[in-house]
Design an enzyme around this catalytic site. Sequence first.
Site, PDB file in Angstrom:
ATOM      1  N   GLN A 184      27.141 -57.057 -44.946  1.00  0.00           N
ATOM      2  CA  GLN A 184      25.777 -57.273 -44.481  1.00  0.00           C
ATOM      3  C   GLN A 184      25.143 -58.503 -45.138  1.00  0.00           C
ATOM      4  O   GLN A 184      25.672 -59.059 -46.088  1.00  0.00           O
ATOM      5  CB  GLN A 184      24.915 -56.037 -44.781  1.00  0.00           C
TER       6      GLN A 184
ATOM      7  N   ASP B 238      20.614 -49.939 -54.401  1.00  0.00           N
ATOM      8  CA  ASP B 238      19.537 -50.506 -55.235  1.00  0.00           C
ATOM      9  C   ASP B 238      19.558 -49.924 -56.654  1.00  0.00           C
ATOM     10  O   ASP B 238      18.784 -50.360 -57.505  1.00  0.00           O
ATOM     11  CB  ASP B 238      18.156 -50.321 -54.576  1.00  0.00           C
TER      12      ASP B 238
ATOM     13  N   ASP C 257      34.247 -46.862 -49.565  1.00  0.00           N
ATOM     14  CA  ASP C 257      33.668 -46.341 -48.333  1.00  0.00           C
ATOM     15  C   ASP C 257      33.402 -44.845 -48.525  1.00  0.00           C
ATOM     16  O   ASP C 257      34.332 -44.047 -48.677  1.00  0.00           O
ATOM     17  CB  ASP C 257      34.669 -46.584 -47.203  1.00  0.00           C
TER      18      ASP C 257
ATOM     19  N   ASP D 131      22.411 -41.368 -49.987  1.00  0.00           N
ATOM     20  CA  ASP D 131      21.292 -42.304 -49.982  1.00  0.00           C
ATOM     21  C   ASP D 131      21.677 -43.468 -49.082  1.00  0.00           C
ATOM     22  O   ASP D 131      22.017 -44.552 -49.543  1.00  0.00           O
ATOM     23  CB  ASP D 131      21.056 -42.768 -51.424  1.00  0.00           C
ATOM     24  N   SER D 132      21.638 -43.226 -47.770  1.00  0.00           N
ATOM     25  CA  SER D 132      22.142 -44.201 -46.803  1.00  0.00           C
ATOM     26  C   SER D 132      21.032 -45.086 -46.271  1.00  0.00           C
ATOM     27  O   SER D 132      19.857 -44.769 -46.400  1.00  0.00           O
ATOM     28  CB  SER D 132      22.767 -43.457 -45.626  1.00  0.00           C
TER      29      SER D 132
ATOM     30  N   ASP E 211      19.644 -46.906 -42.547  1.00  0.00           N
ATOM     31  CA  ASP E 211      19.412 -46.300 -41.229  1.00  0.00           C
ATOM     32  C   ASP E 211      20.725 -46.110 -40.455  1.00  0.00           C
ATOM     33  O   ASP E 211      21.697 -46.821 -40.685  1.00  0.00           O
ATOM     34  CB  ASP E 211      18.475 -47.204 -40.401  1.00  0.00           C
TER      35      ASP E 211
ATOM     36  N   PRO F 175      27.061 -49.902 -40.288  1.00  0.00           N
ATOM     37  CA  PRO F 175      28.005 -49.209 -41.165  1.00  0.00           C
ATOM     38  C   PRO F 175      27.579 -47.786 -41.542  1.00  0.00           C
ATOM     39  O   PRO F 175      28.423 -46.963 -41.870  1.00  0.00           O
ATOM     40  CB  PRO F 175      28.052 -50.102 -42.420  1.00  0.00           C
TER      41      PRO F 175
END
Lengths: 286, 286
Positions: B45, B100, B151, B169-170, B172, B176
């Site tokens: 990304q 984060d 992954d 904690d994904s 949206d 991926p």
Amino acid sequence: MNEEKVSQYIKNIDGELWLVEDDRDNLKVSYRIKEIIFTAQSPFQHIMVLDTYDFGRMLVLDGVVQSTEKDGYIYNEMIAHVPLHIHPHPKKVLIIGGGDCGAAREVIKYKHVEELYFCEIDELVVRASKEHLTGVSAGLDDQRVHYLFADGIQYMKEHKNEFDIIIVDSSDPVGPATELFEFDFYKNVFEALKDDGLMVCQSESPFFYRETMDNTYHSLNRLFGHVKQYTAVVPTYPGGLWSFTLASKKYQAFIQPDYEKTTKYFNEEILHASFALPEFMATDKK
Amino acid sequence: MNEEKVSQYIKNIDGELWLVEDDRDNLKVSYRIKEIIFTAQSPFQHIMVLDTYDFGRMLVLDGVVQSTEKDGYIYNEMIAHVPLHIHPHPKKVLIIGGGDCGAAREVIKYKHVEELYFCEIDELVVRASKEHLTGVSAGLDDQRVHYLFADGIQYMKEHKNEFDIIIVDSSDPVGPATELFEFDFYKNVFEALKDDGLMVCQSESPFFYRETMDNTYHSLNRLFGHVKQYTAVVPTYPGGLWSFTLASKKYQAFIQPDYEKTTKYFNEEILHASFALPEFMATDKK
């Protein structure tokens, strides 16, 4: 990108209509519009009702979103049902501001409220909301409602010991609403309430207007025996989280009043939960 | 108005830098930027760390705000402290996503957690956050943290009966992260948990992604004995109100664990209050 100004607040960007809310310097929110339903300049402010893609119909004053069909009920339910779940026998209720008619719509769900005085300075906002924003106003047709179309600040100076509940449903503390956030106004509200009366006001965003929120708390604390703040989430208000301040001369406990239970946000669990303040809001109140 | 594209996501408008979050068709939010701190394209990304006027430093992935110094703690505290106030003796915790580092930072406040596995697919996000987003990540330097950079979907297929708590904690459910919202993934999470394990995931906005929220609830309800949803307010997420889904094999009651009490949003009142759902969220669960 092809951008053209349609009016003071509406832009045509590549063939799409957008309201760009740009009253803040560093954060702007843009809403895509299906149709401009109503637009007028009253003696007090610029008024629009827009049909938007994400929020349904929307009331916009001086370019700032006030209330929408998609989320307006949250604010209106939380400013109305909370005080009505504390005062055990309110007969005479006053709303100052609240031109979208949504708070009034909630108050009249309580059959024991005998009279609702509705003191909104701008008659045109009420007319536009009753006619074009029925998702929020529900047309507001009830014989207990007395429309005043007067200046709430002046009205409060002239009334003493009269109301059971006063709901201050103001816009932001800029322009005409500034005085609604000042100590002198709150003092007049205190005096306009009966000996067991209580009031509630919106006290802005805990994130972006922390000083207004804190000042409201401290001003009311000088006047009333019991002051508490609570919150609700209003997606179209900056930051989402919104604060309300409740100030009561006598009553504090929650009651279970009889009312028409047609709310979409408010319920008894939310009533209790809304007074739980995030740590960053709570610390200086302890 | 003079507008110029600085990069794929940043515009220079009349000499001011703005991030325009335009992943949604009908609602756009623009943040004014002081400085572009970091920008890179990872194998997964586009990554930026921006210094903004209203929200401090901000992590942006593929143009979408993920976490900020001003409000990132809310999401991270609520996804971490709630499960840790239900599982009475978690020793091995797994975080999937959470690049984060904010959720991990909260988990390590519990000294009885012996190992924290941190499975984030994009190492560059973790490195950028540790270096440039210290207000959220706090540098995350603790010997109990095992970085995996793998992954999460594959990792869940390969681990059985191993973890006490799994925090999903994904981002949206586009690109991926899509598979992290599917039943097969949740089934593998169920199996990777011990017999008394529990999990929590972010389940999107009750306003804008209601279907995702409901699907998450129903998928987890097929697997776990106890499933509940709770909310928090995250100003930089669309609509403000955000949902989390907690799914537990055994434990339901709140406990009072020993931890480093340095939270800014979470507290015990908020823990209880966060499970009170607005009427529009609650009705179809009753």
